[in-house]
Design an enzyme around this catalytic site. Structure first.
Site, PDB file in Angstrom:
ATOM      1  CG  ASP A   1      -1.869  -1.139   1.252  1.00 32.38           C
ATOM      2  OD1 ASP A   1      -2.187  -1.661   0.170  1.00 32.38           O
ATOM      3  OD2 ASP A   1      -2.298  -1.515   2.365  1.00 32.38           O
TER       4      ASP A   1
HETATM    5  N1  URA Z   1      -1.165  -6.013   3.700  1.00 32.95           N
HETATM    6  C1  URA Z   1      -1.683  -4.768   3.754  1.00 32.95           C
HETATM    7  O1  URA Z   1      -2.735  -4.550   4.344  1.00 32.95           O
HETATM    8  N2  URA Z   1      -0.996  -3.772   3.161  1.00 32.95           N
HETATM    9  C2  URA Z   1       0.184  -3.953   2.533  1.00 32.95           C
HETATM   10  O2  URA Z   1       0.751  -2.994   2.021  1.00 32.95           O
HETATM   11  C3  URA Z   1       0.704  -5.252   2.481  1.00 32.95           C
HETATM   12  C4  URA Z   1       0.012  -6.261   3.075  1.00 32.95           C
END
Ligand code: URA
Length: 268
Positions: free
Chosen positions: A135
């Site tokens: 993310d």
């Molecule tokens: N899980 C998440 O919620 N976000 C990420 O960036 C990676 C794994």
């Protein structure tokens, strides 16, 4: 009005390959092969081909999808270039902010731009593929490769490659909560696999997953009543992040083979 479907690049390439090339032959298409071999990243390769700067087996080639093989002879601006290259994998320490997408409609910057900004000239000619996603606000280990087969290996759920995340959360998770995370939780897209879960600090959970569903860590921790405040990935397989934020280093062959379980070679 129905939207016109864009033909996938692999299908376009298969059509261009035509009947002349035997099924199963080790072929690629010109633009992608140039990016994988580090001659020019894809967008630049496309432009160079359109501009008539690329020759394939002695003729100027203007077809982006022209089939090529490892032994094809390619010239860029009259200079012979090899299409074979080793499989490269890079460890990049993603800062919070950039997106792991090629497109960036919000103008926040992409990890591809961040990586390119720190690459030396000898690695700048490659097309770099991100291995999975993080993310925008997640920091930590993001792998890149010039080889799509490596990317498929490292991201396939069947590979079961463990990914270790460190999440600071709201509240103080109990042992019972950790047990629920370990045993599998019901999310809207199905039950999660067995996972590793431990506390590093009273409000810091270390979660090790062998799958990579969208926002999985955040959704799992939300589901047990501890929304994520910050998220960091510190390891993938046996490869542990060890470079400062915003920087990268190439992985060694041993890290790729043993740490990530990849035994393929380019053009396999
Ligand atoms: N899980 C998440 O919620 N976000 C990420 O960036 C990676 C794994």
């Amino acid at each position: 009005m129905a939207r016109k479907q864009k033909t996938p690049r692999w299908l376009e390439a298969a059509r261009r390959r035509g009947p002349g090339v035997p099924e199963g032959a080790r072929t690629d298409w010109l633009t992608r092969a140039l990016g994988r071999a580090g001659v020019l990243p894809r967008a630049e390769a496309e432009q160079a081909i359109r501009d008539g700067r690329v020759e394939l087996d002695g003729r100027v080639e203007k077809d982006l999808f022209a089939p090529v093989r490892p032994e094809s002879r390619v010239r860029l601006d009259g200079v012979e270039r090899t299409l074979t290259a080793r499989v490269w994998a890079l460890m990049f320490h993603k800062p919070a902010g950039p997106v792991v997408h090629g497109s960036d409609p919000e103008g926040v910057g992409t990890v591809f731009e961040r990586l390119r900004a720190v690459l030396p000239p000898e690695l700048a000619g490659f097309e770099w593929y991100a291995v999975g996603r993080l993310d925008r606000d997640t920091t930590g280990l993001l792998l890149f490769s010039n080889d799509e087969q490596f990317v498929r290996h490292a991201t396939a759920p069947e590979t079961h490659l463990p990914k270790r995340y460190v999440a600071r959360v709201e509240g103080l998770p109990t042992e019972q909560v950790l047990g629920r995370l370990r045993m599998g939780l019901e999310l809207e897209d199905g039950t999660t696999r067995l996972a590793g879960a431990a506390l590093r600090e009273p409000d810091v959970v270390v979660l090790t997953l062998t799958e990579g569903r969208h926002h999985q860590v955040k959704r799992m921790l939300e589901a047990v009543g501890h929304p994520v405040l910050t998220l960091h990935r510190e390891a993938v397989g046996e490869v542990v992040l060890d470079v400062p934020e915003g920087t990268f280093r190439p992985l060694t062959d041993a890290e790729v083979a043993e740490g990530l379980g990849f035994s393929g070679a380019a053009w396999d």
